[in-house]
Enzyme design. Structure first.
Site, PDB file in Angstrom:
ATOM      1  N   ASP A 170      -6.662  -6.913  -4.241  1.00 24.27           N
ATOM      2  CA  ASP A 170      -6.204  -5.674  -5.502  1.00 24.27           C
ATOM      3  C   ASP A 170      -7.186  -6.269  -6.885  1.00 24.27           C
ATOM      4  O   ASP A 170      -6.865  -5.149  -8.030  1.00 24.27           O
ATOM      5  CB  ASP A 170      -5.217  -4.504  -5.645  1.00 24.27           C
ATOM      6  CG  ASP A 170      -5.430  -3.874  -4.777  1.00 24.27           C
ATOM      7  OD1 ASP A 170      -6.069  -3.320  -3.267  1.00 24.27           O
ATOM      8  OD2 ASP A 170      -3.475  -4.160  -4.215  1.00 24.27           O
TER       9      ASP A 170
ATOM     10  N   HIS B 250       2.252   2.771  -3.380  1.00 24.15           N
ATOM     11  CA  HIS B 250       0.844   3.527  -4.203  1.00 24.15           C
ATOM     12  C   HIS B 250       0.923   5.018  -4.919  1.00 24.15           C
ATOM     13  O   HIS B 250       1.292   5.705  -5.228  1.00 24.15           O
ATOM     14  CB  HIS B 250      -0.307   3.621  -3.784  1.00 24.15           C
ATOM     15  CG  HIS B 250      -1.395   2.382  -4.772  1.00 24.15           C
ATOM     16  ND1 HIS B 250      -1.690   2.023  -5.777  1.00 24.15           N
ATOM     17  CD2 HIS B 250      -1.452   1.147  -3.827  1.00 24.15           C
ATOM     18  CE1 HIS B 250      -2.093   0.933  -5.286  1.00 24.15           C
ATOM     19  NE2 HIS B 250      -2.279   0.276  -4.511  1.00 24.15           N
TER      20      HIS B 250
ATOM     21  N   GLU C  87      -9.157   1.603   5.018  1.00 26.26           N
ATOM     22  CA  GLU C  87      -9.853   1.461   3.454  1.00 26.26           C
ATOM     23  C   GLU C  87      -9.370  -0.210   4.032  1.00 26.26           C
ATOM     24  O   GLU C  87     -10.187  -0.823   3.894  1.00 26.26           O
ATOM     25  CB  GLU C  87      -8.693   2.120   2.298  1.00 26.26           C
ATOM     26  CG  GLU C  87      -9.063   1.436   1.707  1.00 26.26           C
ATOM     27  CD  GLU C  87      -7.914   1.631   0.345  1.00 26.26           C
ATOM     28  OE1 GLU C  87      -6.809   1.864   0.691  1.00 26.26           O
ATOM     29  OE2 GLU C  87      -8.330   1.575  -0.960  1.00 26.26           O
ATOM     30  N   HIS C  88      -7.913  -0.855   3.983  1.00 22.93           N
ATOM     31  CA  HIS C  88      -8.139  -2.496   4.562  1.00 22.93           C
ATOM     32  C   HIS C  88      -7.269  -3.039   5.546  1.00 22.93           C
ATOM     33  O   HIS C  88      -6.677  -2.049   6.171  1.00 22.93           O
ATOM     34  CB  HIS C  88      -7.276  -2.462   3.011  1.00 22.93           C
ATOM     35  CG  HIS C  88      -6.939  -1.931   1.474  1.00 22.93           C
ATOM     36  ND1 HIS C  88      -5.806  -1.281   1.467  1.00 22.93           N
ATOM     37  CD2 HIS C  88      -8.019  -2.809   0.710  1.00 22.93           C
ATOM     38  CE1 HIS C  88      -6.677  -1.539  -0.175  1.00 22.93           C
ATOM     39  NE2 HIS C  88      -7.601  -1.815  -0.473  1.00 22.93           N
TER      40      HIS C  88
ATOM     41  N   GLN D 194       0.354  -1.194   0.485  1.00 21.69           N
ATOM     42  CA  GLN D 194       0.210   0.333   0.238  1.00 21.69           C
ATOM     43  C   GLN D 194       0.998   1.305   0.150  1.00 21.69           C
ATOM     44  O   GLN D 194       0.187   2.466  -0.447  1.00 21.69           O
ATOM     45  CB  GLN D 194      -1.204  -0.392   1.384  1.00 21.69           C
ATOM     46  CG  GLN D 194      -1.808  -1.067   0.668  1.00 21.69           C
ATOM     47  CD  GLN D 194      -2.979  -1.105  -0.322  1.00 21.69           C
ATOM     48  OE1 GLN D 194      -3.191  -0.661  -0.660  1.00 21.69           O
ATOM     49  NE2 GLN D 194      -2.373  -2.012  -0.955  1.00 21.69           N
TER      50      GLN D 194
ATOM     51  N   HIS E 249     -53.068  17.626   2.373  1.00 19.30           N
ATOM     52  CA  HIS E 249     -52.876  16.166   2.408  1.00 19.30           C
ATOM     53  C   HIS E 249     -54.422  16.102   2.800  1.00 19.30           C
ATOM     54  O   HIS E 249     -54.675  14.737   2.472  1.00 19.30           O
ATOM     55  CB  HIS E 249     -52.343  16.060   3.718  1.00 19.30           C
ATOM     56  CG  HIS E 249     -51.058  16.468   3.179  1.00 19.30           C
ATOM     57  ND1 HIS E 249     -50.125  17.838   2.133  1.00 19.30           N
ATOM     58  CD2 HIS E 249     -49.971  15.133   3.003  1.00 19.30           C
ATOM     59  CE1 HIS E 249     -49.369  17.223   2.366  1.00 19.30           C
ATOM     60  NE2 HIS E 249     -48.491  16.357   2.122  1.00 19.30           N
TER      61      HIS E 249
HETATM   62  N1  LIG Z   1      -8.900   4.228  -2.573  1.00 21.77           N
HETATM   63  C1  LIG Z   1      -9.254   3.377  -3.588  1.00 21.77           C
HETATM   64  O1  LIG Z   1     -10.010   2.326  -3.784  1.00 21.77           O
HETATM   65  C2  LIG Z   1      -8.105   2.861  -4.586  1.00 21.77           C
HETATM   66  C3  LIG Z   1      -7.606   2.131  -6.009  1.00 21.77           C
HETATM   67  C4  LIG Z   1      -6.396   2.512  -7.242  1.00 21.77           C
HETATM   68  C5  LIG Z   1      -5.780   3.628  -6.579  1.00 21.77           C
HETATM   69  N2  LIG Z   1      -5.901   4.767  -5.379  1.00 21.77           N
HETATM   70  C6  LIG Z   1      -5.038   5.755  -5.268  1.00 21.77           C
HETATM   71  O2  LIG Z   1      -5.072   6.665  -6.399  1.00 21.77           O
HETATM   72  C7  LIG Z   1      -3.844   7.229  -6.431  1.00 21.77           C
HETATM   73  C8  LIG Z   1      -3.382   7.319  -7.728  1.00 21.77           C
HETATM   74  O3  LIG Z   1      -2.763   8.544  -7.627  1.00 21.77           O
HETATM   75  P1  LIG Z   1      -2.151   9.239  -8.555  1.00 21.77           P
HETATM   76  O4  LIG Z   1      -1.146  10.294  -8.755  1.00 21.77           O
HETATM   77  O5  LIG Z   1      -0.802   8.197  -9.248  1.00 21.77           O
HETATM   78  O6  LIG Z   1      -2.679   9.650  -9.898  1.00 21.77           O
HETATM   79  P2  LIG Z   1      -3.931  10.242 -10.397  1.00 21.77           P
HETATM   80  O7  LIG Z   1      -4.663   9.546 -12.037  1.00 21.77           O
HETATM   81  O8  LIG Z   1      -5.170  10.282  -9.211  1.00 21.77           O
HETATM   82  O9  LIG Z   1      -3.147  12.125 -10.652  1.00 21.77           O
HETATM   83  C9  LIG Z   1      -2.983  12.267 -11.259  1.00 21.77           C
HETATM   84  C10 LIG Z   1      -3.164  14.046 -11.190  1.00 21.77           C
HETATM   85  O10 LIG Z   1      -2.781  14.217 -10.257  1.00 21.77           O
HETATM   86  C11 LIG Z   1      -2.991  16.086 -10.982  1.00 21.77           C
HETATM   87  N3  LIG Z   1      -2.768  16.207  -9.924  1.00 21.77           N
HETATM   88  C12 LIG Z   1      -1.239  16.372  -9.657  1.00 21.77           C
HETATM   89  N4  LIG Z   1      -0.325  16.912  -9.108  1.00 21.77           N
HETATM   90  C13 LIG Z   1      -1.338  17.958  -8.691  1.00 21.77           C
HETATM   91  C14 LIG Z   1      -1.459  19.262  -7.946  1.00 21.77           C
HETATM   92  N5  LIG Z   1      -0.245  19.922  -7.551  1.00 21.77           N
HETATM   93  N6  LIG Z   1      -2.342  20.550  -7.866  1.00 21.77           N
HETATM   94  C15 LIG Z   1      -3.471  19.743  -8.650  1.00 21.77           C
HETATM   95  N7  LIG Z   1      -2.895  18.284  -9.255  1.00 21.77           N
HETATM   96  C16 LIG Z   1      -2.246  17.421  -9.900  1.00 21.77           C
HETATM   97  C17 LIG Z   1      -2.417  15.720 -12.024  1.00 21.77           C
HETATM   98  O11 LIG Z   1      -3.596  16.629 -12.653  1.00 21.77           O
HETATM   99  C18 LIG Z   1      -3.035  14.381 -12.531  1.00 21.77           C
HETATM  100  O12 LIG Z   1      -3.151  14.075 -13.754  1.00 21.77           O
HETATM  101  C19 LIG Z   1      -2.760   6.974  -5.425  1.00 21.77           C
HETATM  102  O13 LIG Z   1      -3.243   7.789  -4.278  1.00 21.77           O
HETATM  103  C20 LIG Z   1      -3.606   5.812  -4.753  1.00 21.77           C
HETATM  104  O14 LIG Z   1      -3.467   5.097  -3.811  1.00 21.77           O
HETATM  105  C21 LIG Z   1      -7.220   4.410  -4.324  1.00 21.77           C
HETATM  106  N1  LIG Z   2      -4.703  -0.645  -3.100  1.00 20.88           N
HETATM  107  C1  LIG Z   2      -5.426  -0.459  -4.396  1.00 20.88           C
HETATM  108  C2  LIG Z   2      -6.580   0.433  -3.544  1.00 20.88           C
HETATM  109  O1  LIG Z   2      -5.901   1.203  -2.272  1.00 20.88           O
HETATM  110  C3  LIG Z   2      -5.732  -0.701  -4.984  1.00 20.88           C
HETATM  111  C4  LIG Z   2      -4.840  -0.968  -6.244  1.00 20.88           C
HETATM  112  C5  LIG Z   2      -4.406  -0.998  -8.309  1.00 20.88           C
HETATM  113  N2  LIG Z   2      -3.814  -1.643  -8.071  1.00 20.88           N
HETATM  114  C6  LIG Z   2      -2.931  -2.480  -7.324  1.00 20.88           C
HETATM  115  N3  LIG Z   2      -3.612  -1.665  -6.394  1.00 20.88           N
HETATM  116 ZN   LIG Z   3      -2.723  -1.043  -3.745  1.00 23.06          ZN
END
Ligand SMILES: NC(=O)c1ccc[n+]([C@@H]2O[C@H](COP(=O)([O-])OP(=O)(O)OC[C@H]3O[C@@H](n4cnc5c(N)ncnc54)[C@H](O)[C@@H]3O)[C@@H](O)[C@H]2O)c1
Ligand SMILES: N[C@H](CO)Cc1c[nH]c[nH+]1
Ligand SMILES: [Zn+2]
Length: 433
Positions: free
Chosen positions: A355, A256, A321-322, A253, A414
């Protein structure tokens, strides 16, 4: 590296983490104003500033042909894995899909709820750092099971086209409308519509803090699934747990996002130490080591607890979350778990298996929102309509009592609507059986 903390210190960390997310709100509000006032032009400008990619109105939509032909660009083994994941996720959501419920009461009135899919859905596919084909399936398959007809996807652009596995996942789901716009700007585009991106009824999907805050901001304008932001895991482990397995799950986790949080709760001090040693050695070998190390040291922590019950009590307050229970007889604790997006019981229930392939969606509530919301499922894409078909017997038996309440509420129309059918004033509430 994962610090050993007191309970107080851990909750202070979580409070500061939540506060740091609030700071994203200002940036997100500015993005909203830009998208509302300049539509596509704002999307083009923001994509250039935040993603370093030059878009124009013609390149914003990814060609459907690229989705159609994606299969050619992935290995047969990955294709097999994704086909299996699709099948398993579909089967899981089909089994738990809400069913229409209708019944007759003792007057013959027919009542119940009937479920219908929402008409159009926008799916956010995260993609700033990693590519997330699994999130395509975990978001869209429940929508397909619900019967949603129009599904539009958005994902951040890169210098190169989207990952072929992301495109293949879209193909599996029969989705051909993909826009390469990401972040908060993509969410506002889906909520309000621009010249190129259509407005939808509901937006789902996980993302970083900007995406999650933007979804919170548009909630009410459109439906959203919930707050699925940076990933979180709480692992409760006793002396039966393998410290290297625990360490790997914490890292899974932490890698990510720098804003992810991984927490270990254990009654065994030596296990905590062994997990920390294992973390150190894994971190040196992982490509994602920098991100994982940063999130572990900034937002993670290990706490020594009295027993599993105390650990569960702390986890309930975190509402992660998990939650992984790497303890002896984990099923005996199910009844004590109040708040968690998903619970993984026993040493082989690796969170990473969930996942990708088990079946339940990995789109889960974060930041304590598992206190009041749930992981994504077909239900999120459906709305229920109450159905009422009263019989004359039902009307004449129950209307005098309804009339009493109407009088108490001071709503004479009513009362009239009931009395007019009765033909005369009611004598008071006396339901006839
Ligand atoms: N909770 C869940 O179910 C779950 C599942 C999968 C992934 N996730 C989460 O998804 C997220 C993926 O994040 P990521 O960043 O790789 O991709 P993302 O697609 O969520 O975000 C990327 C975008 O964020 C924007 N951004 C970046 N910096 C910025 C700033 N300073 N100001 C404004 N906008 C900005 C940009 O437009 C960019 O395209 C991770 O936090 C991961 O933990 C959560
Ligand atoms: N653990 C993420 C949700 O918090 C989901 C994910 C996608 N790919 C790998 N992991
Ligand atoms: Zn994951």
């Amino acid at each position: 590296m994962l610090p050993v903390l007191t309970e107080h210190e851990l909750f202070e960390r979580l409070r500061k983490r939540a506060q740091s997310f609030e700071k994203a709100r200002d940036a997100v509000k500015k993005i909203k104003e830009m998208v509302l006032s300049s539509g596509d032009d704002a999307l083009i400008r923001l994509t250039s500033e935040l993603d370093g990619v030059t878009l124009n109105k013609n390149t914003m939509r990814f060609p459907a042909k690229g989705i159609e032909e994606s299969e050619k660009s992935i290995s047969p083994s990955l294709k097999k894995a994704m086909d299996l994941a699709f099948e398993r996720i579909f089967d899981f959501h089909e089994r738990i899909k809400p069913q229409n419920k209708l019944f007759f009461d003792n007057y013959g009135n027919l009542m119940g709820k009937i479920y219908k899919p929402v008409e159009s859905v926008g799916v956010y596919i995260p993609g700033g750092s990693a590519a997330y084909p699994s999130s395509v399936l975990m978001n869209i398959v429940p929508a397909l099971v619900a019967g949603v007809k129009k599904i539009v996807a958005v994902t951040p652009p890169k210098a190169e086209p989207p990952h072929p596995a992301v495109l293949y996942a879209l193909k599996l789901c029969n989705v051909t409308e993909l826009y390469t716009v990401g972040g908060a700007q993509a969410i506002f585009a889906l909520a309000y519509g621009t010249e190129t991106i259509p407005r939808v009824d509901k937006i789902v999907g996980p993302g970083n803090v900007y995406v999650a805050e933007a979804k919170r901001e548009v909630s009410g304008v459109v439906g959203i699934d919930g707050f699925a932001g940076p990933s979180e895991v709480v692992v409760i482990a006793d002396s039966s747990a393998n410290p290297r397995w625990v360490a790997a799950d914490l890292l899974a986790q932490a890698e990510h996002d720098e804003n992810a949080t991984s927490i270990l709760l254990s009654c065994d001090e030596s296990l905590i130490e062994e997990v920390r040693i294992a973390l150190q050695s894994f971190l040196a070998t992982l490509e994602s080591g920098k991100t994982a190390s940063s999130s572990l040291s900034k937002w993670g922590g290990a706490i020594k607890v009295k027993d599993v019950y105390e650990a569960i009590e702390i986890s309930n307050r975190i509402a992660p979350e998990h939650l992984e229970l790497m303890v002896k007889n984990p099923r005996t604790y199910i009844g004590y778990i109040k708040n968690a997006g998903a619970v993984f019981l026993g040493p082989f229930s690796a969170e990473a298996l969930g996942d990708y392939i088990l079946g339940p969606s990995h789109v889960l509530p974060t930041s304590g929102t598992s206190r009041f919301s749930s992981g994504l499922s077909a239900e999120n894409f459906m709305k229920a309509t109450s159905l009422i078909s009263a019989t004359p017997a039902g009307f004449f038996a129950l209307s005098p009592c309804a009339g009493e309440i109407a009088k108490a509420e001071g709503l004479p129309a009513h009362y009239l609507s009931l009395k007019i059918r009765n033909g005369r004033e009611f004598a008071g509430c006396e339901p006839r059986h």
